[in-house]
Scaffold this motif. Structure first.
Motif, PDB file in Angstrom:
ATOM      1  N   GLN A   3      24.034  18.289 -33.940  1.00 10.41           N
ATOM      2  CA  GLN A   3      22.762  18.959 -34.177  1.00 10.41           C
ATOM      3  C   GLN A   3      22.761  20.415 -33.714  1.00 10.41           C
ATOM      4  OE1 GLN A   3      20.321  17.406 -35.971  1.00 10.41           O
ATOM      5  NE2 GLN A   3      21.894  15.812 -36.140  1.00 10.41           N
ATOM      6  N   ASN A   4      23.875  20.872 -33.112  1.00  6.47           N
ATOM      7  CA  ASN A   4      23.979  22.279 -32.725  1.00  6.47           C
ATOM      8  C   ASN A   4      25.455  22.650 -32.687  1.00  6.47           C
ATOM      9  OD1 ASN A   4      25.005  21.831 -29.858  1.00  6.47           O
ATOM     10  ND2 ASN A   4      23.040  20.712 -29.803  1.00  6.47           N
ATOM     11  N   ILE A   5      25.717  23.933 -32.618  1.00  4.54           N
ATOM     12  CA  ILE A   5      27.078  24.439 -32.734  1.00  4.54           C
ATOM     13  C   ILE A   5      27.947  24.006 -31.562  1.00  4.54           C
ATOM     14  CG2 ILE A   5      26.541  26.621 -31.580  1.00  4.54           C
ATOM     15  CD1 ILE A   5      28.935  26.149 -34.575  1.00  4.54           C
ATOM     16  N   TRP A   6      27.366  23.875 -30.373  1.00  5.88           N
ATOM     17  CA  TRP A   6      28.177  23.543 -29.195  1.00  5.88           C
ATOM     18  C   TRP A   6      28.584  22.080 -29.203  1.00  5.88           C
ATOM     19  CZ3 TRP A   6      29.824  27.909 -28.113  1.00  5.88           C
ATOM     20  CH2 TRP A   6      29.021  29.029 -28.153  1.00  5.88           C
ATOM     21  N   THR A   7      27.718  21.214 -29.669  1.00  2.47           N
ATOM     22  CA  THR A   7      28.103  19.806 -29.830  1.00  2.47           C
ATOM     23  C   THR A   7      29.228  19.685 -30.845  1.00  2.47           C
ATOM     24  OG1 THR A   7      25.847  19.081 -29.347  1.00  2.47           O
ATOM     25  CG2 THR A   7      27.288  17.497 -30.414  1.00  2.47           C
ATOM     26  N   LEU A   8      29.111  20.442 -31.924  1.00  3.64           N
ATOM     27  CA  LEU A   8      30.146  20.427 -32.946  1.00  3.64           C
ATOM     28  C   LEU A   8      31.482  20.914 -32.376  1.00  3.64           C
ATOM     29  CD1 LEU A   8      30.854  19.960 -35.923  1.00  3.64           C
ATOM     30  CD2 LEU A   8      30.145  22.316 -36.383  1.00  3.64           C
ATOM     31  N   CYS A   9      31.451  21.965 -31.568  1.00  5.56           N
ATOM     32  CA  CYS A   9      32.681  22.491 -30.956  1.00  5.56           C
ATOM     33  C   CYS A   9      33.342  21.450 -30.057  1.00  5.56           C
ATOM     34  CB  CYS A   9      32.372  23.746 -30.146  1.00  5.56           C
ATOM     35  SG  CYS A   9      31.991  25.211 -31.132  1.00  5.56           S
ATOM     36  N   ILE A  10      32.538  20.813 -29.207  1.00  9.78           N
ATOM     37  CA  ILE A  10      33.083  19.853 -28.238  1.00  9.78           C
ATOM     38  C   ILE A  10      33.668  18.633 -28.939  1.00  9.78           C
ATOM     39  CG2 ILE A  10      32.474  18.295 -26.353  1.00  9.78           C
ATOM     40  CD1 ILE A  10      30.379  20.393 -25.498  1.00  9.78           C
ATOM     41  N   LEU A  11      32.924  18.090 -29.894  1.00  8.70           N
ATOM     42  CA  LEU A  11      33.405  16.892 -30.583  1.00  8.70           C
ATOM     43  C   LEU A  11      34.635  17.192 -31.445  1.00  8.70           C
ATOM     44  CD1 LEU A  11      30.072  15.125 -31.607  1.00  8.70           C
ATOM     45  CD2 LEU A  11      31.652  14.499 -29.782  1.00  8.70           C
ATOM     46  N   ARG A  12      34.662  18.359 -32.042  1.00 10.58           N
ATOM     47  CA  ARG A  12      35.849  18.710 -32.823  1.00 10.58           C
ATOM     48  C   ARG A  12      37.067  18.921 -31.910  1.00 10.58           C
ATOM     49  NH1 ARG A  12      36.510  20.169 -37.917  1.00 10.58           N
ATOM     50  NH2 ARG A  12      37.820  21.971 -37.400  1.00 10.58           N
ATOM     51  N   PHE A  13      36.844  19.422 -30.719  1.00 17.57           N
ATOM     52  CA  PHE A  13      37.953  19.565 -29.773  1.00 17.57           C
ATOM     53  C   PHE A  13      38.577  18.210 -29.473  1.00 17.57           C
ATOM     54  CE2 PHE A  13      39.647  19.492 -25.471  1.00 17.57           C
ATOM     55  CZ  PHE A  13      40.525  20.566 -25.488  1.00 17.57           C
ATOM     56  N   PHE A  14      37.752  17.226 -29.143  1.00 19.00           N
ATOM     57  CA  PHE A  14      38.283  15.895 -28.816  1.00 19.00           C
ATOM     58  C   PHE A  14      38.834  15.195 -30.056  1.00 19.00           C
ATOM     59  CE2 PHE A  14      35.454  16.456 -25.100  1.00 19.00           C
ATOM     60  CZ  PHE A  14      36.386  16.232 -24.097  1.00 19.00           C
ATOM     61  N   SER A  15      38.257  15.482 -31.197  1.00 20.55           N
ATOM     62  CA  SER A  15      38.792  14.925 -32.436  1.00 20.55           C
ATOM     63  C   SER A  15      40.201  15.458 -32.693  1.00 20.55           C
ATOM     64  CB  SER A  15      37.871  15.278 -33.609  1.00 20.55           C
ATOM     65  OG  SER A  15      38.435  14.879 -34.837  1.00 20.55           O
ATOM     66  N   GLY A  16      40.378  16.779 -32.546  1.00 17.37           N
ATOM     67  CA  GLY A  16      41.698  17.358 -32.742  1.00 17.37           C
ATOM     68  C   GLY A  16      42.707  16.857 -31.734  1.00 17.37           C
ATOM     69  N   MET A  17      42.280  16.687 -30.487  1.00 19.67           N
ATOM     70  CA  MET A  17      43.193  16.191 -29.459  1.00 19.67           C
ATOM     71  C   MET A  17      43.626  14.757 -29.762  1.00 19.67           C
ATOM     72  SD  MET A  17      42.766  16.205 -25.310  1.00 19.67           S
ATOM     73  CE  MET A  17      43.108  17.965 -25.252  1.00 19.67           C
ATOM     74  N   ALA A  18      42.715  13.944 -30.296  1.00 24.25           N
ATOM     75  CA  ALA A  18      43.054  12.555 -30.603  1.00 24.25           C
ATOM     76  C   ALA A  18      44.009  12.463 -31.788  1.00 24.25           C
ATOM     77  CB  ALA A  18      41.777  11.766 -30.894  1.00 24.25           C
ATOM     78  N   PHE A  19      43.851  13.322 -32.774  1.00 27.33           N
ATOM     79  CA  PHE A  19      44.723  13.277 -33.957  1.00 27.33           C
ATOM     80  C   PHE A  19      46.082  13.947 -33.734  1.00 27.33           C
ATOM     81  CE2 PHE A  19      40.816  12.758 -36.745  1.00 27.33           C
ATOM     82  CZ  PHE A  19      41.170  11.490 -37.183  1.00 27.33           C
ATOM     83  N   SER A  20      46.198  14.756 -32.683  1.00 28.13           N
ATOM     84  CA  SER A  20      47.385  15.599 -32.512  1.00 28.13           C
ATOM     85  C   SER A  20      48.683  14.878 -32.155  1.00 28.13           C
ATOM     86  CB  SER A  20      47.105  16.664 -31.444  1.00 28.13           C
ATOM     87  OG  SER A  20      46.929  16.058 -30.173  1.00 28.13           O
TER      88      SER A  20
END
Length: 517
Positions: free
Chosen positions: A161-178
């Protein structure tokens, strides 16, 4: 092979008897006078059993992934290739949504690109955890765990619902897929010796380069015809498909396979070289983090080759911001049309694979055959791996200068689109050659650290470049902004050529154990 299988079956059968009272009379002997000899035979048999469980049961051990059928080896490449594709797709599929994010949440273009930056930074940091986990628990379980975790975080990104939530969740998403990006090459090495590793490695490495190429294409259509949240949820479909394929895959890591074999036979594990868990963690920390950074600073081969590859990679990520800007302002492309431009990146990347294969077949393998004909083991100087990079080094500046001076309203849009093909071809050709060169030069554990250093710098620069790309293009103009990148690519062009000529003497002065031929 039949003798080896028979010995293996006999060892399994004998392993069921762990105490002397459990050993049948036929093994104990029928008289007291034969007990001593039987005990010796029993000791020898257990020693053979221990050897079988601590190493492969001969060169034709069916449990050794090197002995798997070609079909089975090829199958095991598919899931890790799709996971790697999904991981890099997640970075670029977001970029068509940047204008929508700017409008919906009222943020600047720099802030709107932060979810891309955080995701790519995670791709750089994730391998720090993935490498020791795969060494401890095996590669297969890392794939099985990381993909669902990445899918869960990706699901959350779509509900942000905001840019910072998107940043944080995408960070953990990228770390999990890496993890697949970090240990995928190791999986291929588990199944293929050096002389047959080029083709599967080239095909596998193509997959994470197709992700950035196809991501904007998919993302542009999804953003226009659904909404920006579906740019995140689309990744989940690829993750589910790769997870299903992974369920039918097997472990390929030698230590894990042998550890499971020891457990099945009821044998104790071999003595650990580490006196404590703290010592093991200290070693893993030094190998997975400190050694790559040390090599990046002190090893000229790692330093310059990583810098070269990282710059090329970061220009590719800069195009995520530059291409939509150029084709919308100059040619009036809409979101979908701007996304289709990235197909040229995919075409160029695909052309790099046959380039690498042809170089391997006609420029590298003849030296391998000559080495064996002269009584050697087939080992050749790693500099012969650099032929694709030497050729690709010209494609990079050619593509950049071509794009810089033809992206004009009085020249057809087809010209700057086609210019992306030689750039992408040169980019991937250099990367594959560099990866093979580093592995051959530093071998085994040090080779993994060299690749880790290369990957770390590559993703860090790739994360940063999109943040200032738009400002650079607006202030310098399309021609001089792209030309600046072209000048840097030209300055770095001699790197593979210098290593080809002087690599042997540089390797001889290395602080690390390198290939001495």
């Amino acid at each position: 092979m039949s003798i080896s299988m028979a010995n293996s079956q006999q060892s399994v059968a004998t392993a069921q008897f762990t105490d002397e009272k459990d050993i049948p009379d036929i093994e104990k002997g029928n008289s007291n006078s034969g007990n001593e000899g039987s005990d010796n035979e029993k000791s020898d048999e257990r020693e053979n059993l221990r050897y079988t469980a601590e190493d492969w049961d001969g060169d034709d051990d069916p449990g050794n992934p090197l002995n798997w059928s070609p079909w089975k080896r090829h199958y095991h490449i598919v899931p890790i290739a799709i996971i790697s594709f999904s991981a890099t797709l997640g970075s670029s599929i977001y970029t068509p949504a940047v204008p929508v994010i700017m409008k919906e949440w009222g943020v600047s273009s720099t802030v709107a690109f932060l979810p891309l930056t955080f995701y790519v930074l995670a791709l750089a940091l994730g391998p720090v955890l993935a490498a020791p986990m795969s060494e401890t628990y095996g590669r297969h379980i890392v794939y099985l765990v990381s993909v669902p975790v990445g899918a869960i975080f990706t699901l959350g990104t779509g509900w942000s619902q905001n840019i910072w939530t998107l940043c944080i969740l995408r960070f953990f998403s990228g770390m999990a897929f890496s993890p697949a990006l970090a240990i995928g090459a190791g999986t291929i090495a588990d199944m293929n010796p050096n002389h047959r590793r080029t083709a599967p490695s080239a095909i596998y490495i193509l997959s994470p380069f197709l992700g950035p190429a196809l991501g904007p294409v998919i993302g542009s259509f999804v953003t226009v015809r659904k909404n920006w949240r579906w740019t995140q949820w689309t990744i989940i479909f690829f993750a589910i498909f790769s997870f299903i394929l992974t369920l039918f895959a097997q472990e390929t890591y030698k230590k894990t396979i042998l550890a499971r074999r020891r457990h099945k036979l009821g044998l104790p594990p071999p003595p650990s070289p580490f006196p404590s868990t703290a010592a093991k963690l200290k070693f893993l920390f030094a190998v997975t983090l400190l050694r790559p950074l040390h090599m990046l600073i002190t090893e000229p081969i790692v330093m310059f080759l990583s810098l070269y590859v990282a710059f090329n990679f970061s220009v590719l990520f800069a195009f995520f911001a530059a291409f939509p800007y150029v084709f919308k302002t100059v040619y009036g492309f809409n979101t979908e049309q701007s996304g289709l431009v990235f197909l040229a990146i995919g075409v160029g990347s695909a052309l790099a694979v046959p380039t690498v294969l042809i170089c391997d077949q006609h420029l590298y393998q003849p030296h391998v055959r000559a080495s064996k004909a002269n009584g050697g083991n087939g080992a050749v100087p790693p500099e012969y791996r650099l032929y694709p990079a030497m050729m690709g080094s010209f494609g990079l500046p050619i593509g950049l200068f071509w794009f810089a001076w033809t992206a004009r309203s009085d020249i057809s849009w087809a010209s700057p689109v086609v210019s992306a093909i030689p750039f992408a071809w040169g980019n991937l050709s250099c990367f594959i050659a560099a990866a093979n060169y580093l592995i051959d030069t530093y071998q085994a554990l040090n080779g993994a650290s060299a690749l880790a250093a290369n990957g770390f710098l590559r993703y860090v620069l790739g994360a940063v470049f999109p943040l200032f790309t738009l400002q650079m293009y607006r202030n310098l103009g399309i021609d001089w902004a792209t030309s600046l990148l072209g000048f840097i690519a030209t300055a770095l062009l001699p790197v593979p050529w210098v290593l080809f000529k002087y690599g042997h003497s540089i390797r001889a002065r290395s602080q690390y154990d390198t290939l001495k031929i």
